[in-house]
Design a protein around this motif. Structure first.
Motif, PDB file in Angstrom:
ATOM      1  N   PHE A  30       0.925  -0.998  -0.389  1.00  0.00           N
ATOM      2  CA  PHE A  30      -0.449  -0.041  -0.067  1.00  0.00           C
ATOM      3  C   PHE A  30       1.107   1.328   0.155  1.00  0.00           C
ATOM      4  CE2 PHE A  30      -2.875   2.836   2.173  1.00  0.00           C
ATOM      5  CZ  PHE A  30      -3.715   3.183   1.331  1.00  0.00           C
ATOM      6  N   TYR A  31       2.131   1.453   1.163  1.00  0.00           N
ATOM      7  CA  TYR A  31       2.944   2.229   1.184  1.00  0.00           C
ATOM      8  C   TYR A  31       4.116   2.464  -0.297  1.00  0.00           C
ATOM      9  CZ  TYR A  31       6.564   5.123   2.070  1.00  0.00           C
ATOM     10  OH  TYR A  31       7.950   6.207   1.864  1.00  0.00           O
ATOM     11  N   PHE A  32       3.961   1.958  -1.043  1.00  0.00           N
ATOM     12  CA  PHE A  32       4.854   2.002  -2.409  1.00  0.00           C
ATOM     13  C   PHE A  32       3.665   1.889  -3.271  1.00  0.00           C
ATOM     14  CE2 PHE A  32       8.270  -0.293  -0.620  1.00  0.00           C
ATOM     15  CZ  PHE A  32       9.116   0.431   0.096  1.00  0.00           C
ATOM     16  N   LEU A  33       2.759   1.715  -3.331  1.00  0.00           N
ATOM     17  CA  LEU A  33       1.883   1.680  -4.591  1.00  0.00           C
ATOM     18  C   LEU A  33       1.115   3.032  -4.551  1.00  0.00           C
ATOM     19  CD1 LEU A  33       0.623  -1.804  -5.419  1.00  0.00           C
ATOM     20  CD2 LEU A  33       2.527  -0.765  -5.842  1.00  0.00           C
ATOM     21  N   LEU A  34       0.639   3.188  -3.354  1.00  0.00           N
ATOM     22  CA  LEU A  34       0.016   4.559  -3.458  1.00  0.00           C
ATOM     23  C   LEU A  34      -0.139   5.835  -2.339  1.00  0.00           C
ATOM     24  CD1 LEU A  34      -3.541   3.243  -2.759  1.00  0.00           C
ATOM     25  CD2 LEU A  34      -2.594   3.582  -4.532  1.00  0.00           C
ATOM     26  N   ILE A  35       1.482   5.388  -1.363  1.00  0.00           N
ATOM     27  CA  ILE A  35       1.381   6.742  -0.418  1.00  0.00           C
ATOM     28  C   ILE A  35       2.566   7.693  -1.023  1.00  0.00           C
ATOM     29  CG2 ILE A  35       1.464   7.962   1.989  1.00  0.00           C
ATOM     30  CD1 ILE A  35       0.184   5.292   2.850  1.00  0.00           C
ATOM     31  N   ARG A  36       3.448   6.555  -1.640  1.00  0.00           N
ATOM     32  CA  ARG A  36       4.989   7.786  -1.692  1.00  0.00           C
ATOM     33  C   ARG A  36       4.761   7.496  -3.107  1.00  0.00           C
ATOM     34  NH1 ARG A  36       9.808   4.110  -4.458  1.00  0.00           N
ATOM     35  NH2 ARG A  36      12.094   5.693  -4.218  1.00  0.00           N
ATOM     36  N   PRO A  37       4.021   7.321  -4.467  1.00  0.00           N
ATOM     37  CA  PRO A  37       4.011   8.647  -5.743  1.00  0.00           C
ATOM     38  C   PRO A  37       3.002   9.383  -4.773  1.00  0.00           C
ATOM     39  CG  PRO A  37       3.305   6.401  -6.160  1.00  0.00           C
ATOM     40  CD  PRO A  37       3.699   6.008  -4.390  1.00  0.00           C
ATOM     41  N   GLN A  38       1.827   9.716  -3.966  1.00  0.00           N
ATOM     42  CA  GLN A  38       1.398  11.246  -3.684  1.00  0.00           C
ATOM     43  C   GLN A  38       2.305  11.718  -3.213  1.00  0.00           C
ATOM     44  OE1 GLN A  38      -1.377  11.612  -4.425  1.00  0.00           O
ATOM     45  NE2 GLN A  38      -1.779  13.495  -3.466  1.00  0.00           N
ATOM     46  N   ARG A  39       3.040  11.257  -2.461  1.00  0.00           N
ATOM     47  CA  ARG A  39       4.314  12.168  -1.815  1.00  0.00           C
ATOM     48  C   ARG A  39       4.736  13.035  -2.444  1.00  0.00           C
ATOM     49  NH1 ARG A  39       6.082   9.729   3.981  1.00  0.00           N
ATOM     50  NH2 ARG A  39       3.585  10.187   5.124  1.00  0.00           N
ATOM     51  N   ALA A  40       5.525  12.256  -3.853  1.00  0.00           N
ATOM     52  CA  ALA A  40       6.186  12.950  -4.390  1.00  0.00           C
ATOM     53  C   ALA A  40       5.604  13.406  -5.211  1.00  0.00           C
ATOM     54  CB  ALA A  40       7.117  11.596  -4.881  1.00  0.00           C
ATOM     55  N   GLU A  41       4.041  13.675  -5.940  1.00  0.00           N
ATOM     56  CA  GLU A  41       4.033  14.424  -6.595  1.00  0.00           C
ATOM     57  C   GLU A  41       3.694  15.787  -5.627  1.00  0.00           C
ATOM     58  OE1 GLU A  41       1.453  16.255  -8.844  1.00  0.00           O
ATOM     59  OE2 GLU A  41       2.694  14.657  -9.304  1.00  0.00           O
ATOM     60  N   GLN A  42       2.757  15.767  -4.707  1.00  0.00           N
ATOM     61  CA  GLN A  42       3.037  17.205  -3.615  1.00  0.00           C
ATOM     62  C   GLN A  42       4.248  17.637  -3.381  1.00  0.00           C
ATOM     63  OE1 GLN A  42       1.753  15.214  -0.314  1.00  0.00           O
ATOM     64  NE2 GLN A  42      -0.665  15.364  -0.797  1.00  0.00           N
ATOM     65  N   ALA A  43       5.350  17.044  -3.602  1.00  0.00           N
ATOM     66  CA  ALA A  43       6.262  18.235  -3.144  1.00  0.00           C
ATOM     67  C   ALA A  43       6.045  18.174  -4.804  1.00  0.00           C
ATOM     68  CB  ALA A  43       7.351  17.043  -3.399  1.00  0.00           C
ATOM     69  N   ARG A  44       6.499  17.635  -6.129  1.00  0.00           N
ATOM     70  CA  ARG A  44       6.676  18.287  -6.885  1.00  0.00           C
ATOM     71  C   ARG A  44       5.406  19.845  -7.228  1.00  0.00           C
ATOM     72  NH1 ARG A  44       4.650  19.247 -11.639  1.00  0.00           N
ATOM     73  NH2 ARG A  44       2.075  18.008 -10.481  1.00  0.00           N
ATOM     74  N   HIS A  45       4.339  19.667  -6.845  1.00  0.00           N
ATOM     75  CA  HIS A  45       3.629  20.311  -7.036  1.00  0.00           C
ATOM     76  C   HIS A  45       4.350  21.858  -5.946  1.00  0.00           C
ATOM     77  CE1 HIS A  45       0.058  22.639  -6.283  1.00  0.00           C
ATOM     78  NE2 HIS A  45       0.150  22.937  -7.312  1.00  0.00           N
ATOM     79  N   ARG A  46       4.878  22.193  -4.447  1.00  0.00           N
ATOM     80  CA  ARG A  46       4.986  22.390  -4.071  1.00  0.00           C
ATOM     81  C   ARG A  46       6.399  23.164  -4.388  1.00  0.00           C
ATOM     82  NH1 ARG A  46       3.760  18.842   0.233  1.00  0.00           N
ATOM     83  NH2 ARG A  46       6.233  18.421   0.147  1.00  0.00           N
ATOM     84  N   GLU A  47       6.538  22.782  -4.820  1.00  0.00           N
ATOM     85  CA  GLU A  47       8.123  23.547  -5.998  1.00  0.00           C
ATOM     86  C   GLU A  47       7.729  24.171  -6.805  1.00  0.00           C
ATOM     87  OE1 GLU A  47      11.569  21.234  -8.218  1.00  0.00           O
ATOM     88  OE2 GLU A  47      11.670  20.363  -6.138  1.00  0.00           O
ATOM     89  N   MET A  48       7.234  23.564  -7.376  1.00  0.00           N
ATOM     90  CA  MET A  48       6.379  24.962  -8.602  1.00  0.00           C
ATOM     91  C   MET A  48       5.653  25.765  -8.475  1.00  0.00           C
ATOM     92  SD  MET A  48       3.273  25.386 -11.204  1.00  0.00           S
ATOM     93  CE  MET A  48       2.477  24.292 -10.040  1.00  0.00           C
ATOM     94  N   VAL A  49       4.803  25.742  -7.353  1.00  0.00           N
ATOM     95  CA  VAL A  49       4.493  26.587  -7.483  1.00  0.00           C
ATOM     96  C   VAL A  49       5.740  28.063  -6.308  1.00  0.00           C
ATOM     97  CG1 VAL A  49       2.262  27.880  -5.158  1.00  0.00           C
ATOM     98  CG2 VAL A  49       1.703  25.788  -6.517  1.00  0.00           C
ATOM     99  N   ALA A  50       5.990  27.180  -5.848  1.00  0.00           N
ATOM    100  CA  ALA A  50       7.597  28.277  -5.061  1.00  0.00           C
ATOM    101  C   ALA A  50       7.707  29.335  -6.254  1.00  0.00           C
ATOM    102  CB  ALA A  50       8.307  27.301  -4.023  1.00  0.00           C
ATOM    103  N   SER A  51       7.869  28.100  -7.017  1.00  0.00           N
ATOM    104  CA  SER A  51       9.062  29.258  -8.407  1.00  0.00           C
ATOM    105  C   SER A  51       8.361  29.887  -9.482  1.00  0.00           C
ATOM    106  CB  SER A  51       9.761  27.397  -8.885  1.00  0.00           C
ATOM    107  OG  SER A  51       9.366  26.486  -9.916  1.00  0.00           O
ATOM    108  N   LEU A  52       6.558  29.833  -8.968  1.00  0.00           N
ATOM    109  CA  LEU A  52       6.419  30.883  -9.663  1.00  0.00           C
ATOM    110  C   LEU A  52       6.999  32.722 -10.336  1.00  0.00           C
ATOM    111  CD1 LEU A  52       2.624  29.467  -9.389  1.00  0.00           C
ATOM    112  CD2 LEU A  52       4.485  28.920 -11.512  1.00  0.00           C
ATOM    113  N   LYS A  53       6.568  32.994 -11.210  1.00  0.00           N
ATOM    114  CA  LYS A  53       7.055  34.523 -10.645  1.00  0.00           C
ATOM    115  C   LYS A  53       6.355  35.000 -12.556  1.00  0.00           C
ATOM    116  CE  LYS A  53      10.399  33.102 -14.609  1.00  0.00           C
ATOM    117  NZ  LYS A  53      10.579  31.824 -14.826  1.00  0.00           N
TER     118      LYS A  53
END
Length: 107
Positions: A30-53
């Protein structure tokens, strides 16, 4: 026959141990199929939002597409056509690339 003898030798603790092992395996899958990919996507989104100009072309979760005109702490002002709208920074779904040239929009 051998499995029955093995179970009798270890008693009820082997059945409990097998159940605990199965639950741990299920949690690991459950962790490797659902939780880990979701956390990676959230981190990518936070990084993208922080880098907006200013000048970035973005699409919001509500479907608005516009160019970033102003950036405050947690809100953005987007220019969409002839209107300007204020949206929460976290509601930006994706970065679409740079804004088109002013002359290209009029054609």
């Amino acid at each position: 026959m051998a499995s029955i003898a093995l179970l009798q030798a270890f008693g009820d603790s082997s059945g409990t141990m097998l159940l605990v092992l199965q639950i741990a395996l299920f949690v690991g899958i459950f962790y490797f199929l659902l939780i880990r990919p979701q956390r990676a996507e959230q981190a990518r989104h936070r990084e993208m939002v922080a880098s907006l100009k200013r000048g970035d072309r973005v699409a919001t979760m509500g479907g608005l597409v516009g160019d970033v005109v102003a950036i405050n702490d947690d809100v953005l002002t987007l220019k969409t056509g002839t209107a300007q709208v204020v949206v929460e920074r976290a509601k930006v779904a994706r970065l679409m690339g740079d804004a088109p040239a002013a002359g290209a929009a009029e054609k």
